[in-house]
Design a protein around this motif. Structure first.
Motif, PDB file in Angstrom:
ATOM      1  N   ASP A  42     -15.638  13.990   1.320  1.00 55.35           N
ATOM      2  CA  ASP A  42     -14.482  14.512   0.622  1.00 55.35           C
ATOM      3  C   ASP A  42     -14.934  13.087  -0.202  1.00 55.35           C
ATOM      4  OD1 ASP A  42     -14.878  16.950   1.586  1.00 55.35           O
ATOM      5  OD2 ASP A  42     -13.286  16.391   3.026  1.00 55.35           O
ATOM      6  N   GLU A  43     -14.078  11.802   0.004  1.00 57.44           N
ATOM      7  CA  GLU A  43     -13.981  10.938  -0.793  1.00 57.44           C
ATOM      8  C   GLU A  43     -15.025  10.631  -1.630  1.00 57.44           C
ATOM      9  OE1 GLU A  43     -11.425   8.785   3.442  1.00 57.44           O
ATOM     10  OE2 GLU A  43     -13.694   7.772   2.863  1.00 57.44           O
ATOM     11  N   CYS A  44     -15.702  10.985  -1.609  1.00 56.45           N
ATOM     12  CA  CYS A  44     -16.795  11.065  -2.488  1.00 56.45           C
ATOM     13  C   CYS A  44     -16.779  11.558  -3.760  1.00 56.45           C
ATOM     14  CB  CYS A  44     -18.494  10.909  -2.465  1.00 56.45           C
ATOM     15  SG  CYS A  44     -19.058   9.936  -1.062  1.00 56.45           S
ATOM     16  N   VAL A 100      -6.286  -9.949  -2.439  1.00 62.02           N
ATOM     17  CA  VAL A 100      -7.104  -9.330  -3.024  1.00 62.02           C
ATOM     18  C   VAL A 100      -6.276  -7.933  -2.416  1.00 62.02           C
ATOM     19  CG1 VAL A 100      -9.222  -8.234  -2.313  1.00 62.02           C
ATOM     20  CG2 VAL A 100      -8.937 -10.146  -2.674  1.00 62.02           C
ATOM     21  N   LYS A 101      -5.838  -6.721  -3.869  1.00 64.18           N
ATOM     22  CA  LYS A 101      -5.682  -5.428  -3.602  1.00 64.18           C
ATOM     23  C   LYS A 101      -6.537  -4.209  -3.780  1.00 64.18           C
ATOM     24  CE  LYS A 101      -0.662  -6.878  -3.318  1.00 64.18           C
ATOM     25  NZ  LYS A 101       0.599  -6.755  -3.555  1.00 64.18           N
ATOM     26  N   CYS A 102      -6.553  -3.462  -3.438  1.00 60.77           N
ATOM     27  CA  CYS A 102      -7.012  -1.888  -3.289  1.00 60.77           C
ATOM     28  C   CYS A 102      -6.526  -1.591  -4.931  1.00 60.77           C
ATOM     29  CB  CYS A 102      -7.066  -1.362  -2.467  1.00 60.77           C
ATOM     30  SG  CYS A 102      -8.132   0.656  -3.039  1.00 60.77           S
ATOM     31  N   ALA A 103      -7.511  -0.836  -5.666  1.00 59.36           N
ATOM     32  CA  ALA A 103      -7.176  -0.801  -7.057  1.00 59.36           C
ATOM     33  C   ALA A 103      -6.820   0.768  -6.684  1.00 59.36           C
ATOM     34  CB  ALA A 103      -7.601  -0.718  -8.801  1.00 59.36           C
ATOM     35  N   ILE A 104      -7.975   1.758  -5.637  1.00 60.44           N
ATOM     36  CA  ILE A 104      -7.217   2.710  -5.735  1.00 60.44           C
ATOM     37  C   ILE A 104      -5.441   2.988  -5.184  1.00 60.44           C
ATOM     38  CG2 ILE A 104      -7.839   4.923  -4.542  1.00 60.44           C
ATOM     39  CD1 ILE A 104     -10.753   3.640  -3.982  1.00 60.44           C
ATOM     40  N   GLU A 105      -4.924   1.941  -4.419  1.00 60.86           N
ATOM     41  CA  GLU A 105      -3.824   2.116  -3.608  1.00 60.86           C
ATOM     42  C   GLU A 105      -3.266   2.158  -4.103  1.00 60.86           C
ATOM     43  OE1 GLU A 105      -2.366   1.331   1.211  1.00 60.86           O
ATOM     44  OE2 GLU A 105      -3.567  -0.344   0.147  1.00 60.86           O
ATOM     45  N   LYS A 117      -6.504   5.541  -0.576  1.00 59.99           N
ATOM     46  CA  LYS A 117      -7.366   4.987  -0.206  1.00 59.99           C
ATOM     47  C   LYS A 117      -8.275   5.153   0.688  1.00 59.99           C
ATOM     48  CE  LYS A 117      -5.383   1.262   3.131  1.00 59.99           C
ATOM     49  NZ  LYS A 117      -5.090  -0.269   2.560  1.00 59.99           N
ATOM     50  N   PRO A 118     -10.233   4.477   0.217  1.00 59.23           N
ATOM     51  CA  PRO A 118     -11.146   4.978   1.790  1.00 59.23           C
ATOM     52  C   PRO A 118     -10.086   4.989   3.431  1.00 59.23           C
ATOM     53  CG  PRO A 118     -12.173   4.789   0.171  1.00 59.23           C
ATOM     54  CD  PRO A 118      -9.661   3.581   0.099  1.00 59.23           C
ATOM     55  N   ILE A 119      -9.954   5.689   3.964  1.00 64.10           N
ATOM     56  CA  ILE A 119      -9.279   6.089   5.177  1.00 64.10           C
ATOM     57  C   ILE A 119     -10.183   5.363   6.492  1.00 64.10           C
ATOM     58  CG2 ILE A 119     -10.849   7.784   6.617  1.00 64.10           C
ATOM     59  CD1 ILE A 119      -7.193   7.176   7.393  1.00 64.10           C
TER      60      ILE A 119
END
Length: 193
Positions: A42-44, A100-105, A117-119
């Motif tokens: 699902d995440e893909c 460093v952070k997650c661009a998605i988040e 973000k990914p679980i």
């Protein structure tokens, strides 16, 4: 280990203490490792759908890695993972000051996407693996998170309490309530001995 529904949960989630200390580790869990963040099917699909929205937040190198490798890849172990930039940081990792952070988040926090973000990232340092029909829910203690362990011990925060949000996201509130009941019973059992 103990069983809740279709999961086998390590006692470490109850017994070990953990409280993320970004000031100490600077988010290097997005940088270290020999593979990208584990993903599910699902995440893909979600990454395919949201990429154009999050693309402006990525580094030039991150965009190049995704365009060259794909929005997700299959690693050498056959697992679905995020691509890496030159075998280093996750392609979705960005610098925010010295962290460093997650661009998605970051896009999720800004209301640009519905996916946080990914679980696997949200649950870190808990890792989930399949054991037959069960999810094995284990705490992975690594050197990078040494300061998080110290902080968790100082403040008395068990792993399962630190990860309440991600655990509820993954397994639901009822599952988490059962985990809390088991933790309370375990704590009371220790007092009786």
């Amino acid at each position: 280990m103990f069983e809740i529904d279709n999961t086998l949960v390590s006692l470490d989630l109850i017994e070990k203490k953990f409280l993320c200390n970004l000031g100490a580790c600077r988010g290097n869990c997005c940088v270290e490792g020999d593979s990208g963040a584990p993903l599910n099917d699902d995440e893909c699909k979600i990454l395919e759908d949201i990429f154009e929205t999050i693309k402006p937040r990525l580094t030039t190198e991150g965009v190049a890695a995704v365009e060259q490798q794909g929005k997700w890849i299959v690693d050498r172990d056959g697992d679905l993972v995020t691509p890496l930039v030159n075998n280093g940081p996750c392609a979705y990792a960005v610098m925010d000051g010295n962290i460093v952070k997650c661009a998605i988040e970051m896009a999720w926090q800004a209301g640009e996407v519905d996916f946080q973000k990914p679980i696997s990232c949200h649950l870190y340092p808990v890792r989930i693996s399949k054991v037959g029909d069960y999810d094995a829910v284990n705490y992975e203690q690594i050197e990078l998170c040494r300061d998080a362990v110290l902080k968790g011990n100082q403040l008395g925060v068990p792993v399962y309490k630190f990860l309440k949000g991600p655990l509820v996201r993954k397994y639901g509130q009822d599952w988490y309530n059962q985990l809390c009941e088991i933790a309370e019973e375990w704590k009371n059992q220790d007092k009786e001995e």
